[in-house]
Design a protein around this motif. Structure first.
Motif, PDB file in Angstrom:
ATOM      1  N   TYR A 125       1.287   8.322  -1.173  1.00 51.25           N
ATOM      2  CA  TYR A 125       2.207   7.268  -0.741  1.00 51.25           C
ATOM      3  C   TYR A 125       3.128   7.920   0.283  1.00 51.25           C
ATOM      4  O   TYR A 125       3.827   8.897  -0.033  1.00 51.25           O
ATOM      5  CB  TYR A 125       2.985   6.740  -1.941  1.00 51.25           C
ATOM      6  N   VAL A 141       0.124   3.399   1.237  1.00 48.67           N
ATOM      7  CA  VAL A 141      -0.762   4.311   0.511  1.00 48.67           C
ATOM      8  C   VAL A 141      -1.839   4.740   1.504  1.00 48.67           C
ATOM      9  O   VAL A 141      -2.492   3.899   2.118  1.00 48.67           O
ATOM     10  CB  VAL A 141      -1.397   3.616  -0.718  1.00 48.67           C
ATOM     11  N   ASN A 161       1.023  10.414  -5.931  1.00 51.99           N
ATOM     12  CA  ASN A 161       1.121   9.769  -7.247  1.00 51.99           C
ATOM     13  C   ASN A 161      -0.270   9.452  -7.805  1.00 51.99           C
ATOM     14  O   ASN A 161      -0.400   8.689  -8.748  1.00 51.99           O
ATOM     15  CB  ASN A 161       2.022   8.528  -7.198  1.00 51.99           C
ATOM     16  N   GLY A 162      -1.304  10.046  -7.193  1.00 53.66           N
ATOM     17  CA  GLY A 162      -2.657   9.899  -7.730  1.00 53.66           C
ATOM     18  C   GLY A 162      -2.983  11.047  -8.677  1.00 53.66           C
ATOM     19  O   GLY A 162      -2.105  11.823  -9.063  1.00 53.66           O
TER      20      GLY A 162
HETATM   21  C1  NAG Z   1       1.601   5.104  -5.647  1.00 57.46           C
HETATM   22  O1  NAG Z   1       2.833   4.468  -5.347  1.00 57.46           O
HETATM   23  C2  NAG Z   1       2.728   3.358  -4.476  1.00 57.46           C
HETATM   24  C3  NAG Z   1       4.127   2.859  -4.164  1.00 57.46           C
HETATM   25  O2  NAG Z   1       4.860   2.580  -5.307  1.00 57.46           O
HETATM   26  C4  NAG Z   1       1.836   2.279  -5.111  1.00 57.46           C
HETATM   27  O3  NAG Z   1       1.666   1.224  -4.211  1.00 57.46           O
HETATM   28  C5  NAG Z   1       0.481   2.899  -5.457  1.00 57.46           C
HETATM   29  O4  NAG Z   1      -0.319   1.945  -6.148  1.00 57.46           O
HETATM   30  C6  NAG Z   1       0.648   4.129  -6.320  1.00 57.46           C
HETATM   31  N1  NAG Z   1      -0.637   4.782  -6.525  1.00 57.46           N
HETATM   32  C7  NAG Z   1      -1.086   5.096  -7.731  1.00 57.46           C
HETATM   33  C8  NAG Z   1      -2.411   5.783  -7.776  1.00 57.46           C
HETATM   34  O5  NAG Z   1      -0.474   4.841  -8.750  1.00 57.46           O
END
Ligand code: NAG
Length: 217
Positions: A125, A141, A161-162
């Motif tokens: 992100y 993303v 955040n993956g």
């Molecule tokens: C990472 O964070 C973004 C923004 O909050 C979100 O859109 C996305 O789905 C998130 N990715 C994962 C893999 O959780």
């Protein structure tokens, strides 16, 4: 009337001049391969004798793998600076950035460069925030093959955040872009606690608690 016009023209000229000074100076020769052994100090590094320049001066290998660059355990990223002596004075620099799952390159800015970053692997992100007073967020993303651009001097970040390691290749429009990590600038410097409390619209106890985590790694 003429006076007002002159004033406007002068202000515009000053503004334009300032804009030009915000970029690296233009080169006066095809290239100026850095002579890292020279003791001469100039704006950039002095040039090697062009007769001794070889293809390897414009070459770097190994951005296909995570590098052992500057690692931040606190944030979970590693930045490998792509050192190419032949880019000296040409207003560009490059880096491979690796970010562990859950890691981030936290909000920061480069005072002297715009940036484009291409995702080599994983997903992040990624975004930037416009200047005061709008503070508008532009973020997406990004996945392998995606590129995002960051205008000069604006605060930006990336968050892995993956669940897979992520890697990006970043190109910056200055030989010396500079790096200001916003949180470090506020909390790692010895700014007075009451000033920080005022700045963050909170109390000094909260500031002290945050500051405990900002001792140099
Ligand atoms: C990472 O964070 C973004 C923004 O909050 C979100 O859109 C996305 O789905 C998130 N990715 C994962 C893999 O959780």
């Amino acid at each position: 009337m003429v006076g007002v016009l002159l004033l406007v023209v002068t202000l515009l000229a000053l503004g334009a001049g300032h804009g030009v000074l915000a970029f690296d100076p233009n080169p006066l020769q095809d290239f100026c391969v850095a002579d890292t052994t020279s003791k001469v100090r100039v704006n950039g590094l002095p040039c090697k004798d062009p007769a001794t320049v070889v293809a390897d001066d414009f070459f770097f290998s190994g951005v296909d793998k995570p590098g052992r660059g500057t690692a931040s355990r606190r944030y979970g990223f590693t930045a490998l600076s792509v050192q190419i002596p032949g880019l000296n004075t040409l207003g560009a620099s490059h880096a491979r950035v690796d970010v562990a799952p859950g890691g981030a390159f936290p909000p920061h800015y480069h005072p002297r460069a715009s940036e484009t970053a291409v995702v080599l692997q994983g997903s992040v992100y990624f975004g930037f925030v416009t200047s005061y007073p709008d503070n508008k967020l532009f973020a997406k993303v990004l996945r392998r093959g995606d590129v995002f651009a960051v205008p000069q001097g604006l605060v930006h970040f990336l968050h892995n955040n993956g669940s897979e390691p992520a890697a990006l290749y970043a190109t910056l429009s200055s030989q010396n872009p500079g790096l200001v990590l916003v949180a470090d600038a506020l909390f790692a410097a010895p700014l007075p606690g009451d000033l920080l409390a005022k700045t963050l619209l909170t109390d000094k106890a909260t500031v002290d608690k945050i500051r405990e985590n900002f001792h140099r790694p």
